[in-house]
Each structure stands twice: as C-alpha cells, then as structure tokens.
Design a protein around this motif. Structure first.
Motif, mmCIF file in Angstrom:
data_model
loop_
_atom_site.group_PDB
_atom_site.id
_atom_site.type_symbol
_atom_site.label_atom_id
_atom_site.label_comp_id
_atom_site.label_asym_id
_atom_site.label_seq_id
_atom_site.Cartn_x
_atom_site.Cartn_y
_atom_site.Cartn_z
ATOM 1 N N LEU A 1 -29.438 16.980 -10.280
ATOM 2 C CA LEU A 1 -30.316 16.334 -9.298
ATOM 3 C C LEU A 1 -29.493 15.669 -8.195
ATOM 4 C CD1 LEU A 1 -33.110 14.982 -11.643
ATOM 5 C CD2 LEU A 1 -33.437 16.577 -9.756
ATOM 6 N N ALA A 2 -28.328 15.112 -8.573
ATOM 7 C CA ALA A 2 -27.446 14.505 -7.555
ATOM 8 C C ALA A 2 -26.971 15.581 -6.576
ATOM 9 C CB ALA A 2 -26.257 13.825 -8.228
ATOM 10 N N ALA A 3 -26.596 16.748 -7.103
ATOM 11 C CA ALA A 3 -26.129 17.831 -6.236
ATOM 12 C C ALA A 3 -27.261 18.341 -5.340
ATOM 13 C CB ALA A 3 -25.562 18.966 -7.092
ATOM 14 N N LEU A 4 -28.464 18.417 -5.923
ATOM 15 C CA LEU A 4 -29.637 18.862 -5.148
ATOM 16 C C LEU A 4 -29.914 17.877 -4.011
ATOM 17 C CD1 LEU A 4 -32.026 21.026 -5.144
ATOM 18 C CD2 LEU A 4 -33.370 19.246 -6.277
ATOM 19 N N ALA A 5 -29.847 16.580 -4.359
ATOM 20 C CA ALA A 5 -30.115 15.547 -3.355
ATOM 21 C C ALA A 5 -29.080 15.594 -2.230
ATOM 22 C CB ALA A 5 -30.129 14.161 -4.021
ATOM 23 N N GLU A 6 -27.831 15.867 -2.570
ATOM 24 C CA GLU A 6 -26.793 15.964 -1.525
ATOM 25 C C GLU A 6 -27.115 17.086 -0.549
ATOM 26 O OE1 GLU A 6 -22.711 16.188 -2.851
ATOM 27 O OE2 GLU A 6 -22.989 14.338 -4.019
ATOM 28 N N ARG A 7 -27.490 18.244 -1.095
ATOM 29 C CA ARG A 7 -27.860 19.365 -0.227
ATOM 30 C C ARG A 7 -29.086 19.007 0.623
ATOM 31 N NH1 ARG A 7 -26.893 25.089 -3.042
ATOM 32 N NH2 ARG A 7 -25.061 24.593 -4.290
ATOM 33 N N ALA A 8 -30.094 18.331 -0.025
ATOM 34 C CA ALA A 8 -31.315 17.951 0.697
ATOM 35 C C ALA A 8 -30.981 16.982 1.828
ATOM 36 C CB ALA A 8 -32.309 17.318 -0.264
ATOM 37 N N VAL B 1 -32.575 9.563 -12.751
ATOM 38 C CA VAL B 1 -32.478 9.282 -11.304
ATOM 39 C C VAL B 1 -31.445 8.178 -11.050
ATOM 40 C CG1 VAL B 1 -33.761 8.203 -9.390
ATOM 41 C CG2 VAL B 1 -34.774 10.112 -10.664
ATOM 42 N N ARG B 2 -31.470 7.156 -11.905
ATOM 43 C CA ARG B 2 -30.533 6.035 -11.752
ATOM 44 C C ARG B 2 -29.089 6.525 -11.951
ATOM 45 N NH1 ARG B 2 -31.874 1.284 -15.598
ATOM 46 N NH2 ARG B 2 -31.196 2.952 -16.949
ATOM 47 N N ALA B 3 -28.922 7.390 -12.953
ATOM 48 C CA ALA B 3 -27.574 7.908 -13.224
ATOM 49 C C ALA B 3 -27.096 8.810 -12.086
ATOM 50 C CB ALA B 3 -27.579 8.674 -14.548
ATOM 51 N N ALA B 4 -28.020 9.547 -11.479
ATOM 52 C CA ALA B 4 -27.642 10.459 -10.378
ATOM 53 C C ALA B 4 -27.183 9.664 -9.158
ATOM 54 C CB ALA B 4 -28.815 11.360 -10.017
ATOM 55 N N ASP B 5 -27.805 8.500 -8.963
ATOM 56 C CA ASP B 5 -27.352 7.538 -7.965
ATOM 57 C C ASP B 5 -27.171 8.126 -6.560
ATOM 58 O OD1 ASP B 5 -26.634 5.051 -7.059
ATOM 59 O OD2 ASP B 5 -24.499 5.290 -7.572
ATOM 60 N N GLN B 6 -28.199 8.700 -6.041
ATOM 61 C CA GLN B 6 -28.189 9.208 -4.666
ATOM 62 C C GLN B 6 -29.269 8.471 -3.873
ATOM 63 O OE1 GLN B 6 -26.189 11.593 -3.207
ATOM 64 N NE2 GLN B 6 -25.009 11.540 -5.113
ATOM 65 N N PRO B 7 -28.943 8.020 -2.650
ATOM 66 C CA PRO B 7 -29.931 7.226 -1.912
ATOM 67 C C PRO B 7 -31.209 8.000 -1.570
ATOM 68 C CG PRO B 7 -28.005 7.735 -0.537
ATOM 69 C CD PRO B 7 -27.657 8.146 -1.940
ATOM 70 N N MET C 1 -41.786 0.080 -15.376
ATOM 71 C CA MET C 1 -41.988 0.081 -13.916
ATOM 72 C C MET C 1 -41.270 -1.094 -13.261
ATOM 73 S SD MET C 1 -45.998 1.081 -13.407
ATOM 74 C CE MET C 1 -46.108 0.709 -11.651
ATOM 75 N N ASP C 2 -41.271 -2.240 -13.970
ATOM 76 C CA ASP C 2 -40.684 -3.449 -13.386
ATOM 77 C C ASP C 2 -39.181 -3.315 -13.159
ATOM 78 O OD1 ASP C 2 -43.198 -4.426 -13.507
ATOM 79 O OD2 ASP C 2 -42.877 -5.677 -15.278
ATOM 80 N N GLU C 3 -38.552 -2.335 -13.823
ATOM 81 C CA GLU C 3 -37.104 -2.143 -13.643
ATOM 82 C C GLU C 3 -36.783 -1.274 -12.431
ATOM 83 O OE1 GLU C 3 -35.704 -0.316 -17.232
ATOM 84 O OE2 GLU C 3 -36.701 -1.824 -18.484
ATOM 85 N N ILE C 4 -37.807 -0.646 -11.856
ATOM 86 C CA ILE C 4 -37.545 0.315 -10.769
ATOM 87 C C ILE C 4 -37.658 -0.383 -9.415
ATOM 88 C CG2 ILE C 4 -38.187 2.560 -9.799
ATOM 89 C CD1 ILE C 4 -39.620 3.174 -12.447
ATOM 90 N N PRO C 5 -36.564 -0.397 -8.624
ATOM 91 C CA PRO C 5 -36.690 -0.971 -7.273
ATOM 92 C C PRO C 5 -37.721 -0.154 -6.487
ATOM 93 C CG PRO C 5 -34.382 -0.484 -7.819
ATOM 94 C CD PRO C 5 -35.229 0.157 -8.877
ATOM 95 N N PRO C 6 -38.627 -0.808 -5.776
ATOM 96 C CA PRO C 6 -39.723 -0.070 -5.135
ATOM 97 C C PRO C 6 -39.232 1.032 -4.198
ATOM 98 C CG PRO C 6 -39.662 -2.376 -4.415
ATOM 99 C CD PRO C 6 -38.735 -2.263 -5.574
ATOM 100 N N GLU C 7 -38.044 0.816 -3.567
ATOM 101 C CA GLU C 7 -37.576 1.851 -2.629
ATOM 102 C C GLU C 7 -37.117 3.118 -3.356
ATOM 103 O OE1 GLU C 7 -36.250 -1.116 -3.070
ATOM 104 O OE2 GLU C 7 -34.104 -0.924 -3.490
ATOM 105 N N ARG C 8 -36.964 3.025 -4.682
ATOM 106 C CA ARG C 8 -36.589 4.227 -5.433
ATOM 107 C C ARG C 8 -37.804 4.989 -5.956
ATOM 108 N NH1 ARG C 8 -31.360 4.443 -6.707
ATOM 109 N NH2 ARG C 8 -31.753 6.676 -6.636
#
Ligand code: MG
Ligand code: MG
Length: 621
Positions: free
Chosen positions: A117-124, A152-158, A179-186
């Motif tokens: 997913l990190a690699a996919l996000a980089e290409r995206a 998603v957290r481990a992939a760590d892509q903005p 849910m409370d652990e997820i920053p809303p922007e993520r």
C-alpha cells in the motif's frame, strides 16, 4: 462534512445517476467502476458532465485484490493499478478506494500489505491521487477496520488513509473505540450504510440488504456522533447495495438519500437536547374517503352498521362527515377535487389521512426541511387552510393544528346536521391505519414516516398469506400508530389490493373501543368477517381464556391476542374494494394482532372466492 452518494446506490445508467444525485442536492459522487465500464461516455466526458451539473467526483472505487499477493502476481497488480490511475486521472477523481484483498492467493502478512500500500500510495502521489483503504467484512485476511488502520499506520504515507464503511464495521460487530485512535485527517472517506440485523453471510447481507441510515438497525447515529467528536470534516458518502433500491426510481432513491442525511444530522443535534415534553403527533384527526354517490351510499350503510351517524355536511362541497366518539370519517364526492381524481384512479378508497399535532408550526417546518411535496388545496373563503403533503403512495397527509384555542376542522368548514358528540356503539378513536406499499417503495415509506413524523419503526414481521409471504412493520409516534405491509407474491392479499386499487395505500382503518363485546352485539353481524371454529380451538389451547368469554368470542367473531403488556381483542368487517375496518379493544397491549393476521387473511381469501363465485368476476379481495 460533504454529502456524497456512491453510484451503485442508485438505479439507472451513470448519466441518470449523476443527474439524480445533483438534483437531490448531493455535493459529491463516488464513481463505482462497473457504472463507468458499461457507460457509453469516456471518463473525461463523465468528468465534464459532473462539473457542468455542479457535482464533485470524490472517488473512483473499488480497486480489488491488490495487497499482499505472492511475488509471482504482485507486479501484475501494480501494472493493473497504473492502468486504473490513467482512468482516475481522466475522470478527475481525487481518490482511489482500495478494498481489502479477498483472493485465496492473498498472504496473511500485514507488513507485506503495508509495504504494498505504501508503494501504491507513492505511485498515486506522482499523479496527485490519494489512496483510501477499506476493510471488507469478507476480506481474506483483513476484515476489521482496526486491522486496516494498523496497516495504513505502518505504511505511513501522507496520501494513504483509511475508509470507514459502517456496513463492514457493524456487520462484524466491531467496537467503535478504535476510531478514537485515528487522526481525522487519516480518514480518507466515510461510507454510510445501514442494514437490518440479519444473521447471515456478510457478503450476501451486504449485496442485497444494505439500506439508508434510518431504514435499518445499525447504530449509525452513534457512529456519526463519534466521527463528529473526532473532528472529521471530510466526505460522508451513502454506499448502498440493495435489491429494493435497484427496482426503485433513480430520483426517489436519491431524494431518500438526502432525507436520510438530514435525519442523521438532526439525530446528532437532538441527542444533545432534552427530549420534547409533547410528542410531535397527537393522533388521527380524520380519514377521508374518495368515492362517488352510489358507493357513498354503500359506505354510509357500512358506517351506520358500525354505529356512525352523518353528523356534519361541508359548507361548500359535496362532502359529509360521519362521527362516533372522536373518530371522524370524511366522505368526499366533490367533483373537480383531489378526491375525485383519486377516485378516478383508485376507485373507492382512502385519499387522505389527517394527523393532528400540538406542535403545528414545527411539524410544518419539518415537512419543508424534509423536502416533502406540498399539495395546494382549493379552498373557499372562511374555510380552513389545512396544509397537505403527498404521502409516498400518492394519497394526501393533512396536518391539523390541535390545541385548546383552535376550533376543530368540522366546527369551521362543516355545519352540524346531527349530534356532533354522537357516541354510537362506543367507538372512541382511530387506533391505527394499515397501508400496503409496493415492494420497491417499502423502505422509502418507512424513512418518510420516521424522518418527517418522528415515528419509530418496530422490527418486521412475516405474515403467511395462502398465496405468498407478506412483510409487515409498524411505526408509532405519539398518538399515531401505523402498520405498513408489502409482498412480492402476485396473488397475496397485499398485491391483489394494490392491483385492484391501482396502488391506493390505505387497506384498513382500525378503531378502538372500551367494550368490544357490547359493540359486537350492537353491530350488524352480516358485515363482519367470520373466523373458523379451528381458530377458537387453538385460542383456548394457547391462552387461559375464561370459558364463557371464549364462547362469546366464538359467537361474535372476536379475535384475541396477548403480549407482555396486556390483552387485545379484534373484529374485522368485510372488504369493499379491498378496504376493510377493524375494531379493537386494547388493554395495555402494544402490538397489532400480528399473530391473527394469517387467520384474517385466510378468511378474507374465502370472502374473495365466495364473491367471485357469486358474481362470476373478481371483487372484494
Ligand atoms: Mg464500502
Ligand atoms: Mg390492524
């Protein structure tokens, strides 16, 4: 938050879906890949269509079976992604929504999934696209949003975040605490779907039974409260796969989607406010029948046999009022009226029902807020202007102000020709009204009464008809009870009623009394529906009913039921044009005699067949 709808929620082709979503007032739309695949316009044209109509494309979805594949197929998945990025770019969609892998080839390795997913996000990112990752309830290894979030957290892509879909959360019984652990922007996207609480395979549940918030039983309001507390300010999209929506009208489904979102917003606000002291609905003010003179005489005979008298005549129209206790039955034979055109289409039937309310101004505002279609009535000078809206079955719903300072409708528009306080045989008020709804409009009707009138639905009950299954649900709000039935079976009593009356909604009107035995003795027994002996044998086996009382019930045709709150006695009249009346005595009981419905329907079937035999053609289903 922005309101969006996923195209698979709506019936029709992609062009119709886009037009309906914009017209209903959505801010954005998710483009479901299949809707684009089968459409005859290129992605750039779809982009222009949405832009021209003021609808924002919020995502392209879904990209399937991508992450954590074995080395041999991994590269192919990335090649596939590149081709989809081309389409997403042409479409101008800001997001690719990826759902968790369901392939048997997928490896159970969260770090592999995160790396992919990190690699996919980089290409995206190189194409200006964000990636949202959703846990499918039937994913091969990732089924829960907490696991998707960990990846998603481990992939760590903005530009990589999570997609929260309430169907997957609640069908898996997920706790909302994570849910409370997820920053809303993520949170890249929130997809809302409600559903009935069914114990079944989650894929089948998802594909056929999703529905709008307010139509099912999932705690969507609680989810939205938590999301609001988190500070999420992104897109909230309705993503519904529903057999019922697929057979509905594109425009109506889109309209219901907006209505559902308005209701959700209101639920969040209301949760913070103290509960209202007075319910929104006080009761039924009147039921209006559309007919012509010959049938009106027939109705009069039936009403009189039930203890009613014609107590009032309308000042300017061919309209009569029959009263008993606080039951008001209006018979409208006025040419050039809504009732007349309703009669032309549906035959003798109920063309309008009036709800009374002590919170009149508020209720009138609600009808506007919930996009109800107003109906303008022709009124003469000095007559009451009672606001009306269209009910989902095309009849009218009137809203009548009810307070000590306001005269009753019959004191203004009608002149008394009999005792206005006629007690008759002891009928007191309208207990409930039963409506039949076509299967394609069942959930839509439920949402209408729940949102506009604050009526709470009860779980659905299956009623066996000799020729098919009838689904029945009740809604209760303040002093108003309503039962709604639907059936897919062509020969069931519900479908026959719809066919016979061209879709008139009201099938029965139930009225309450304090002594059904005294009332049954006063009634004309030839107008009543008779129950078979076997029914009473079963009653004595099921309940401890006093022998003398059971004998009287048997003689008088009275039906019986009990719930944890008390006893219920019922009587039914024969049907006219499929319409019938019910008389009830409620002693704390909160149901509707659902247990007796199969006996009632079988008896009505016999009435129908007897009438067919006697007349040589179909009548009185
Ligand atoms: Mg989804
Ligand atoms: Mg009933």
């Amino acid at each position: 938050m922005k309101r969006a709808i996923a195209t698979q929620t709506l019936p029709g082709d992609l062009g119709e879906k886009i037009a309906a979503a914009a017209r209903a007032g959505f801010d954005g739309i998710e483009i479901f890949e299949n809707d684009l695949l089968y459409f005859d316009r290129r992605p750039a044209e779809v982009r222009a269509m949405c832009r021209d109509i003021g609808l924002e494309i919020v995502s392209w979805q879904p990209f399937r079976d991508f992450e954590a594949l074995p080395a041999a197929t991994r590269q192919k998945a990335f090649d596939r992604a590149e081709r989809k990025f081309d389409i997403i770019g042409e479409l101008g969609a800001p997001m690719m929504m990826v759902c968790s892998n369901v392939s048997p080839q997928a490896i159970d390795d969260a770090s592999r999934a995160a790396a992919d997913l990190a690699a996919l996000a980089e290409r995206a990112a190189g194409r200006g696209i964000v990636v949202g990752y959703e846990a499918l309830a039937w994913g091969r290894h990732v089924k829960d949003y907490a696991d998707a979030w960990a990846i998603v957290r481990a992939a760590d892509q903005p530009n990589l975040g999570i997609v929260l879909d309430t169907f997957h959360l609640f069908s898996r019984g997920n706790s909302l605490a994570t849910m409370d652990e997820i920053p809303p922007e993520r949170i890249m996207l929130v997809q809302l779907a409600d559903a009935p609480d069914l114990s079944m395979d989650s894929l089948q549940h998802s594909r056929h039974y999703r529905c709008f918030p307010g139509q099912g039983e999932f705690p969507i309001v609680e989810f939205m409260q938590r999301l609001t507390r988190l500070g999420y300010d992104g897109v909230v999209s309705l993503e519904i796969f529903s057999d019922e929506f697929r057979t509905g009208s594109t425009r109506q489904v889109a309209h219901d989607g907006v209505r559902s979102m308005i209701w959700l917003d209101e639920q969040i606000l209301e949760a913070k406010a103290p509960p209202a002291e007075v319910p929104l609905l006080s009761g039924y003010e009147f039921v209006e029948f559309a007919t012509e003179q010959t049938a009106a005489d027939w109705l009069e005979t039936l009403f009189e046999s039930l203890g009613f008298r014609k107590t009032h005549r309308h000042r300017s129209k061919n309209v009569a009022l029959y009263r008993q206790g606080d039951v008001n039955l209006v018979v409208n034979c006025e040419p050039d009226s809504f009732a007349h055109s309703y009669h032309e289409r549906h035959g003798t039937s109920v063309c309008a029902v009036a709800f009374s309310t002590e919170r009149f101004d508020e209720l009138r505002d609600r009808t506007r807020r919930y996009l109800c279609e107003p109906f303008e009535n022709r009124i003469a000078p000095n007559e009451l202007d009672i606001p009306a809206i269209r009910a989902p079955d095309d009849s009218l719903l009137y809203i009548v102000r009810r307070d000590a300072a306001t005269p009753r409708f019959f004191e203004v528009d009608f002149e008394a020709i009999g005792d206005p306080e006629h007690a008759g045989f002891g009928l007191q008020r309208i207990d409930h009204v039963g409506r039949v709804i076509a299967p394609s409009g069942f959930l839509s009707s439920l949402l209408f009464y729940r949102t506009v009138f604050e009526m709470e639905p009860t779980p659905s009950v299956d009623v066996v008809d000799p020729h098919g299954m009838v689904t029945s649900r009740a809604l209760v709000g303040g002093g108003v009870r309503l039962s709604v039935n639907t059936s897919h079976a062509r020969e069931s009593i519900s479908q026959r009623f719809l066919a016979r009356s061209s879709g008139a909604g009201v099938q029965h009107v139930a009225m309450s009394c304090a002594d059904i035995f005294a009332l049954a003795e006063a009634l004309d027994a030839t107008q009543l529906l008779h129950m078979p002996e076997n029914y009473y044998d079963d009653l004595s086996a099921r309940w401890s009913i006093d022998g003398a009382m059971l004998t009287r019930m048997r003689e008088l045709g009275i039906l019986y039921d009990e719930d944890a709150n008390g006893r219920y006695f019922q009587l039914y009249t024969l049907s006219i044009n499929g319409l019938f009346f019910e008389i009830v005595q409620r002693e704390g009981y909160v149901h509707y005699g659902e247990a007796n419905a199969p006996a009632r329907i079988a008896a009505q079937q016999r009435q129908y067949e007897q009438a067919n035999r006697a007349m040589g053609f179909g009548d009185t289903p």
